[in-house]
Write a protein that holds these residues in place. Sequence first.
Motif: not given
Length: 300
Positions: A42-44, A64-67, A69-74
């Motif tokens: 569900n990230c972004a 943002f999910c802020r997990v 290892c999430c590539p989008l957040c990283s």
Amino acid sequence: VILLRDIQQGDYTFDKYKFDSLIVARNLLGTSFDKHAQRILNCANSLQMRVCDDGHLRLSQAIFCRVRCCPLCSWRRSQAWRGRILKVLPFLVAQTNTRVFIFATFTVRSPLLSELRLALAKMLRAFRNMTLARNNDWQADGYVRALEISRGKVPGYCHPHFHCILRMRSDYQSMPHDQWVKMWRKFLRVDYDPSVRINFIRDLKSSIPEIFKYVCKFTDLRDPEFCIAYMTACENMRFISLGGYFSQLLKSDEDLDQSDLIRSGLDEFLYGGDNFVKFSWFRESELSYEGNVVWAYQTG
Ligand SMILES: [Zn+2]
């Protein structure tokens, strides 16, 4: 239907990282990280973009999910860090006549994936103790430290290491390479010579922002075994950390919040504009695009 990447002049960045994050989520679904996988999925999922005065679209809202290892957040996190450091770069450049800056990499012998967590704990302890050393070993009065973990060359192993920018004390006395190795070895408390790379930074402008690209390579996270080991070892871990002079210079060393990830270090007031466009990520209803089935951010 309008695709984000078409308006952004063929910029696939958002699509690419969102797609990478789905691959990572798939590796975690059904494992003990299932909840994290759901968050990443569900990230972004929707992006509100501001149509700026210069004609570009810039992100103005997203969740943002802020997990870890999430590539989008990283990606957003490293952009935000980059933005922070670019703001203070002139202060640093002004010091280069009187101060020495060093780019240092501290490595350990590759641990088994199952021992990554333990290895990281040892490295963090060793680094902390090294920076607190009272003798003349550690001659830096500030650091930016980025943790990078890549897959090892040997299957089942991994390669954690620190990339650091060090500002050396004004009374810094050049230290030969073998002494750096000896120092790191002493604080790691190991019986081998760990690898240390030391480079003097000649051009701060291009070197300093470089450090923030050192996060995990997403190609590594495509490997399910590595991905799970990475999550197990790195949950709640901070990948960028600041010490001494740099922690005073930059806002704080606290984790970035949603608004940091949205702005990604840019000052939005520089890019005014009152029109917004909303894009949604369609992962369930695929849309057909130039003969291929694609998933993409599209209007709506
Ligand atoms: Zn995310």
